[in-house]
Design a protein around this motif. Structure first.
Motif, PDB file in Angstrom:
ATOM      1  N   GLY A  33      26.369   6.949   0.585  1.00  0.00           N
ATOM      2  CA  GLY A  33      26.790   6.030  -0.457  1.00  0.00           C
ATOM      3  C   GLY A  33      25.686   5.465  -1.315  1.00  0.00           C
ATOM      4  N   VAL A  34      24.425   5.868  -1.086  1.00  0.00           N
ATOM      5  CA  VAL A  34      23.319   5.345  -1.877  1.00  0.00           C
ATOM      6  C   VAL A  34      23.153   6.181  -3.145  1.00  0.00           C
ATOM      7  CG1 VAL A  34      20.821   4.968  -1.965  1.00  0.00           C
ATOM      8  CG2 VAL A  34      22.116   4.326   0.080  1.00  0.00           C
ATOM      9  N   HIS A  35      23.039   5.514  -4.271  1.00  0.00           N
ATOM     10  CA  HIS A  35      22.913   6.204  -5.555  1.00  0.00           C
ATOM     11  C   HIS A  35      21.486   6.212  -6.072  1.00  0.00           C
ATOM     12  CE1 HIS A  35      27.290   6.729  -6.542  1.00  0.00           C
ATOM     13  NE2 HIS A  35      27.346   5.871  -5.524  1.00  0.00           N
ATOM     14  N   THR A  36      20.732   5.165  -5.811  1.00  0.00           N
ATOM     15  CA  THR A  36      19.322   5.155  -6.213  1.00  0.00           C
ATOM     16  C   THR A  36      18.601   4.063  -5.454  1.00  0.00           C
ATOM     17  OG1 THR A  36      17.811   5.200  -8.101  1.00  0.00           O
ATOM     18  CG2 THR A  36      19.494   3.513  -8.134  1.00  0.00           C
ATOM     19  N   VAL A  37      17.300   4.239  -5.345  1.00  0.00           N
ATOM     20  CA  VAL A  37      16.397   3.209  -4.829  1.00  0.00           C
ATOM     21  C   VAL A  37      15.280   3.052  -5.847  1.00  0.00           C
ATOM     22  CG1 VAL A  37      14.858   2.486  -2.975  1.00  0.00           C
ATOM     23  CG2 VAL A  37      16.909   3.823  -2.433  1.00  0.00           C
ATOM     24  N   ILE A  38      15.080   1.832  -6.304  1.00  0.00           N
ATOM     25  CA  ILE A  38      14.056   1.561  -7.319  1.00  0.00           C
ATOM     26  C   ILE A  38      12.988   0.665  -6.698  1.00  0.00           C
ATOM     27  CG2 ILE A  38      13.589   0.528  -9.567  1.00  0.00           C
ATOM     28  CD1 ILE A  38      16.479   1.121 -10.340  1.00  0.00           C
ATOM     29  N   THR A  39      11.766   1.152  -6.667  1.00  0.00           N
ATOM     30  CA  THR A  39      10.643   0.361  -6.170  1.00  0.00           C
ATOM     31  C   THR A  39      10.064  -0.476  -7.300  1.00  0.00           C
ATOM     32  OG1 THR A  39       9.022   2.067  -6.679  1.00  0.00           O
ATOM     33  CG2 THR A  39      10.115   2.188  -4.522  1.00  0.00           C
ATOM     34  N   GLY A  40       9.134  -1.347  -6.934  1.00  0.00           N
ATOM     35  CA  GLY A  40       8.485  -2.154  -7.953  1.00  0.00           C
ATOM     36  C   GLY A  40       7.734  -1.314  -8.961  1.00  0.00           C
ATOM     37  N   ALA A  41       7.082  -0.233  -8.481  1.00  0.00           N
ATOM     38  CA  ALA A  41       6.347   0.634  -9.400  1.00  0.00           C
ATOM     39  C   ALA A  41       7.288   1.305 -10.390  1.00  0.00           C
ATOM     40  CB  ALA A  41       5.558   1.673  -8.609  1.00  0.00           C
TER      41      ALA A  41
ATOM     42  N   THR B 180       0.805  -1.224   0.000  1.00  0.00           N
ATOM     43  CA  THR B 180       0.000   0.000   0.000  1.00  0.00           C
ATOM     44  C   THR B 180       0.835   1.271   0.000  1.00  0.00           C
ATOM     45  OG1 THR B 180      -0.158  -0.057   2.430  1.00  0.00           O
ATOM     46  CG2 THR B 180      -1.898  -1.195   1.171  1.00  0.00           C
ATOM     47  N   ARG B 181       2.094   1.201   0.489  1.00  0.00           N
ATOM     48  CA  ARG B 181       2.941   2.394   0.505  1.00  0.00           C
ATOM     49  C   ARG B 181       4.398   1.984   0.619  1.00  0.00           C
ATOM     50  NH1 ARG B 181       5.445   6.095   4.207  1.00  0.00           N
ATOM     51  NH2 ARG B 181       5.121   4.533   5.851  1.00  0.00           N
ATOM     52  N   ILE B 182       5.264   2.676  -0.112  1.00  0.00           N
ATOM     53  CA  ILE B 182       6.707   2.507   0.044  1.00  0.00           C
ATOM     54  C   ILE B 182       7.330   3.902   0.158  1.00  0.00           C
ATOM     55  CG2 ILE B 182       8.867   1.666  -0.952  1.00  0.00           C
ATOM     56  CD1 ILE B 182       7.387  -0.485  -2.370  1.00  0.00           C
ATOM     57  N   ASP B 183       8.053   4.139   1.240  1.00  0.00           N
ATOM     58  CA  ASP B 183       8.746   5.414   1.449  1.00  0.00           C
ATOM     59  C   ASP B 183      10.248   5.145   1.383  1.00  0.00           C
ATOM     60  OD1 ASP B 183       9.881   7.800   2.284  1.00  0.00           O
ATOM     61  OD2 ASP B 183       8.415   8.144   3.873  1.00  0.00           O
ATOM     62  N   THR B 184      10.911   5.719   0.386  1.00  0.00           N
ATOM     63  CA  THR B 184      12.342   5.474   0.178  1.00  0.00           C
ATOM     64  C   THR B 184      13.212   6.668   0.550  1.00  0.00           C
ATOM     65  OG1 THR B 184      12.230   6.224  -2.118  1.00  0.00           O
ATOM     66  CG2 THR B 184      11.786   3.880  -1.705  1.00  0.00           C
ATOM     67  N   ALA B 185      12.619   7.712   1.122  1.00  0.00           N
ATOM     68  CA  ALA B 185      13.371   8.955   1.364  1.00  0.00           C
ATOM     69  C   ALA B 185      14.582   8.730   2.253  1.00  0.00           C
ATOM     70  CB  ALA B 185      12.440  10.007   1.961  1.00  0.00           C
ATOM     71  N   ALA B 186      14.405   8.017   3.353  1.00  0.00           N
ATOM     72  CA  ALA B 186      15.521   7.802   4.278  1.00  0.00           C
ATOM     73  C   ALA B 186      16.618   6.975   3.623  1.00  0.00           C
ATOM     74  CB  ALA B 186      15.022   7.121   5.547  1.00  0.00           C
ATOM     75  N   ALA B 187      16.233   5.992   2.845  1.00  0.00           N
ATOM     76  CA  ALA B 187      17.226   5.159   2.173  1.00  0.00           C
ATOM     77  C   ALA B 187      18.006   5.969   1.147  1.00  0.00           C
ATOM     78  CB  ALA B 187      16.543   3.968   1.508  1.00  0.00           C
ATOM     79  N   LEU B 188      17.313   6.836   0.410  1.00  0.00           N
ATOM     80  CA  LEU B 188      17.989   7.665  -0.594  1.00  0.00           C
ATOM     81  C   LEU B 188      18.977   8.629   0.047  1.00  0.00           C
ATOM     82  CD1 LEU B 188      15.044   8.415  -3.023  1.00  0.00           C
ATOM     83  CD2 LEU B 188      17.228   7.364  -3.655  1.00  0.00           C
ATOM     84  N   ALA B 189      18.699   9.051   1.278  1.00  0.00           N
ATOM     85  CA  ALA B 189      19.573  10.002   1.966  1.00  0.00           C
ATOM     86  C   ALA B 189      20.746   9.332   2.673  1.00  0.00           C
ATOM     87  CB  ALA B 189      18.753  10.797   2.984  1.00  0.00           C
ATOM     88  N   ALA B 190      20.763   8.004   2.689  1.00  0.00           N
ATOM     89  CA  ALA B 190      21.829   7.289   3.394  1.00  0.00           C
ATOM     90  C   ALA B 190      23.158   7.448   2.673  1.00  0.00           C
ATOM     91  CB  ALA B 190      21.460   5.815   3.524  1.00  0.00           C
TER      92      ALA B 190
END
Length: 818
Positions: A77-85, A65-75
């Motif tokens: 060494g992280v370059h991108t986060v790709i969700t299923g959508a 129902t919801r995926i929040d990637t903001a914290a992961a993107l701000a970590a």
């Protein structure tokens, strides 16, 4: 039944005296692997590459129902986060040979809901794997848990939760086939043997998991991927379509695999994830599965079946007909359709003259990781099922189990023999294999010991003799003959080789399918080339070509590699020898018909001192073009695309499936075990395996296949199971819970061979790569039942864990009490 097939290829006449084919040489691959220079996928990781890690669903069935990637993107060494959508925007669905793809969409990451524990819902790309894994913990996902279904029979009930709502059912496929006069054979039978059998899922456990290193060049649009997976190299355009790039912009570079056993057959998900991520970040990206990825999200669990079987018999032991009703649990997706059962139908009647077969199949979808390939690809389950029925028939009719099998064997003079499904067995001498196995195992001695040890010491000894088949070299028709109007009635399954003789006479063979999977393609090709050119196999150089410059190829799987590459080598060799003969004739100033090939060169018949070696011819063709006629080109290099040597089309009504797996080996396994009735432990006292794989190419290598396959079969029979609880939680996510037999549990095997060459293949070769696992589960089940027969115990479920054995023993003892 024996009939003449006008579509059969010409019968080959094989030479008796061979120099290298049949020799147990050491593998030519060994030096690089023993020196740690094999070039596995992890060895190719370089500084500066980014790393991907996948977030897996903890739920067996849940809406996302919801995926929040903001914290992961701000970590860091992280370059991108790709969700299923987002992945659904970047990529199309994965290649899928299953039914109704419009309502059964399979993607690299889940979009709307997760359908099994372990399914990927997002991927993080970071400077290294540690940071990527840390960032996964920062992704917030809200799930709406849904009821899960894990039992395949319950999944087919009307009220069951639906894995894919658009399908409207959890039955992905249902059909019943009749081959021969089933009703007549059963009506005329004296007795019908019935049983319900349960084979639980396990899977290949490679030492090295699946990995891919992808590098997308935005300047050219070219994606280069190094991967230790992917057979079906002729079908890589499907992976390109998933990535939304032109097929000529995708270059797959094969990398040796640290084990596969089928589990790396056409594994596209890691390649697509790595390729998608590389294109998104503009840098090379590495995705290497960890062990939990590989166990829970690999798309290659083995078969998971429930059988209801009937065997029509006469009281004298004659087998008449067979009815099979099987429910197969495919998990959440069905990437290969029901091709596993094509493998079964290729040898459904085993080595026996059974006149008719009814085969009803229902493919169930459940909330589990999906099935894929595992050594045997479903035919090993058929072997087990059939041998349990034959063993039960022997007991119910009070017949000797050896004689029952022997009297129903297809006879040596009846080959080629067409079984009721329409597939052909090319050759065989089952009596000879059985006789050798009885002698090598000292069968009569163990029967005597079995009786003595029970009477004198109360020990329960079992002897598990079984006789079973190993089909090899599949045709593509087995994937589509299930349908009256198949969506893609493909028939091409080729293999290719290029042979080059350099100016010094050195020979290089270029292969176009998967690199080393453990099946020794380099050694086998080197031996075949050496046989043709009278050189030393260790002097032949073997290289692999990437897909961009490749010729049509299918790759390993279905015990096909040796036969198919032998045909390609034979064809390329013939072209080279033809050109070399014409060149030698010109150099010797003689008619080409007066030359003969002897000891690595052409010489004048009757005048052996007048000769040109292959090296002499090669250097002349490389350096002295104008010494030859205009129609003779420089160089000495030829290719051969070798197509399946014997395929016929299914009949329109599918009462005959045609010839689709025609090179059929045979084996007899005789394990001797002791069952501890107090602990449920099974101990080996002896193990004999005799195989007939046609003409042997490298007995040493084949023995390795048999030992390794038998070890896996022991795991299937006694230890290995992907256990899911009633909520769909996978309880075996590591080797602490998923038990694999070690060298301490696998006995030393006594191995024997007979050879009945195929009349249709180069040198008479048949496939043998799946031997061992095709037979061991059946043999061990028969052995354990033989040991526990005095207690009235019959085990019909694999694996035969101590708990299951003790339960069966307790139930039998309770039933026997007044």
């Amino acid at each position: 039944m024996t009939t003449v097939d006008p579509s059969a290829p010409p019968v080959r006449h094989h030479k008796d005296n061979r120099t290298w084919v049949g020799q147990s040489i050491r593998r030519v691959e060994d030096p690089k692997f023993l020196r740690g220079k094999g070039g596995y996928i992890a060895d190719l990781v370089e500084p500066g590459m980014l790393h991907a890690a996948v977030l897996r669903s903890p739920h067996a069935h849940a809406r996302i129902t919801r995926i929040d990637t903001a914290a992961a993107l701000a970590a860091p060494g992280v370059h991108t986060v790709i969700t299923g959508a987002r992945a659904a925007e970047l990529c199309d669905p994965l290649p899928d040979f299953g039914p109704d793809p419009a309502n059964h969409t399979w993607r690299c990451l889940a979009v709307d809901k997760a359908r099994y524990v372990g399914e990927g819902v997002a991927v993080v790309v970071a400077d290294n794997r540690y940071r990527a894994e840390d960032a996964l913990g920062l992704i917030e996902v809200d799930y709406e848990p849904l009821p899960a279904v894990v039992d395949p029979v319950r999944a087919l009930a009307e009220a069951s939760p639906l894995v894919h709502e658009p399908l409207g059912s959890n039955c992905a496929y249902e059909r019943s086939f009749d081959f021969g006069d089933v009703d007549g054979d059963f009506a005329g039978a004296d007795v019908v043997i019935r049983d319900r059998l349960r084979w639980h899922r396990s899977g290949g456990q490679p030492l090295e998991t699946v990995g891919a290193i992808a590098d997308f060049d935005h300047a050219t649009g070219q994606l280069t991927v190094h991967t230790n997976s992917l057979s079906f190299t002729s079908y890589l355009f499907m992976a390109a379509a998933t990535l939304k790039i032109p097929a000529n912009k995708l270059d797959i570079v094969p990398v040796p695999a640290g084990g596969s056993f089928g589990s790396k057959l056409f594994v596209t998900k890691p390649l697509v994830i790595a390729g998608m991520c590389s294109r998104e970040v503009g840098r090379p990206v590495v995705y290497l599965e960890d062990r939990v990825d590989n166990i829970s999200n690999c798309d290659h669990h083995g078969s998971d079946r429930v059988y209801e079987v009937e065997l029509a018999m006469m009281r004298d032991g004659t087998m008449r007909g067979l009815k099979i009703d099987v429910v197969d649990d495919y998990g959440a997706y069905i990437q290969f359709g029901v091709g596993h059962h094509g493998n079964a139908l290729a040898q459904v009647t085993g080595p026996y003259k059974i006149g008719s077969v009814r085969y009803r199949l229902r493919a169930a979808l459940t909330n589990k990781n999906q099935q894929g390939a595992y050594r045997g690809f479903g035919s090993e389950v058929n072997n087990w099922m059939l041998e349990q029925m034959v063993d039960k028939a022997a007991r119910e009719l009070e017949l000797d189990p050896v004689q029952l099998r022997r009297q129903n064997f297809i006879q040596p003079d009846e080959f080629p023999y067409f079984i009721p499904t329409g597939n052909v067995y090319d050759s065989g001498n089952y009596h000879a294999v059985l006789d050798q196995a009885l002698k090598l195992s000292d069968y009569d001695h163990w029967r005597s010991e079995q009786k003595r040890l029970l009477e004198e010491e109360g020990r329960y000894i079992g002897i598990g003799l079984i006789t079973a088949q190993e089909r090899s070299v599949f045709s593509a028709t087995e994937f589509w003959f299930w349908f009256d109007e198949p969506g893609a009635p493909v028939t091409s399954m080729p293999e290719s080789v290029t042979l080059k003789v350099d100016a010094t006479g050195g020979i290089t063979a270029t292969l176009y399918s998967c690199a080393f999977w453990g099946n020794s393609p380099e050694t086998m090709v080197a031996q075949l080339v050496a046989e043709e050119f009278d050189c030393d196999p260790h002097d032949v150089s073997i290289v692999y070509q990437s897909s961009r410059n490749g010729l049509p190829a299918t790759g390993p799987g279905g015990s096909r590699t040796t036969v198919m590459l032998a045909g390609a080598v034979e064809g390329a060799t013939a072209k080279i020898k033809d050109k070399a003969r014409r060149a030698a004739a010109h150099l010797l100033e003689i008619d080409a018909g007066d030359l003969e090939w002897v000891d690595g060169g052409y010489q004048v018949k009757g005048v052996p001192e007048r000769r040109k070696s292959l090296g002499d011819i090669a250097i002349a063709l490389h350096l002295f073009k104008h010494s030859f006629p205009e129609d003779v080109e420089s160089g000495l290099e030829e290719s051969k695309v070798f197509d399946h040597p014997y395929t016929t089309m299914p009949s329109a009504d599918r009462t005959n499936l045609g010839v689709f797996y025609p090179f059929v080996g045979h084996a007899v396994h005789v394990p001797v075990v002791e069952v501890d009735v107090e602990t449920g432990g099974v101990r080996f006292l002896d193990y004999t395996a005799v195989h007939d794989c046609g003409t042997l190419v490298n007995p040493r290598s084949l023995d390795g296949h048999i030992v390794g396959g038998t070890a896996q079969g022991i795991g299937t029979a006694l230890y290995e199971e992907f256990v899911y609880d009633e909520d769909g939680q996978l309880l075996a996510t590591s080797f602490m819970d998923y038990l694999i037999p070690s060298a301490m549990e696998v006995p030393e095997l006594k191995i024997g061979h007979t050879e009945t060459p195929s009349p249709y293949t180069p040198h008479g070769i048949k496939g043998g790569g799946e031997g061992g696992r095709m037979m061991a589960p059946a043999a061990l089940n028969v052995a354990v039942n033989d040991a526990l027969a005095p207690l009235g115990v019959r085990v019909t479920e694999l694996p035969m864990t101590p708990d299951r054995l003790l339960t069966a023993i307790r139930d039998a003892r309770s039933a026997s009490r007044p």
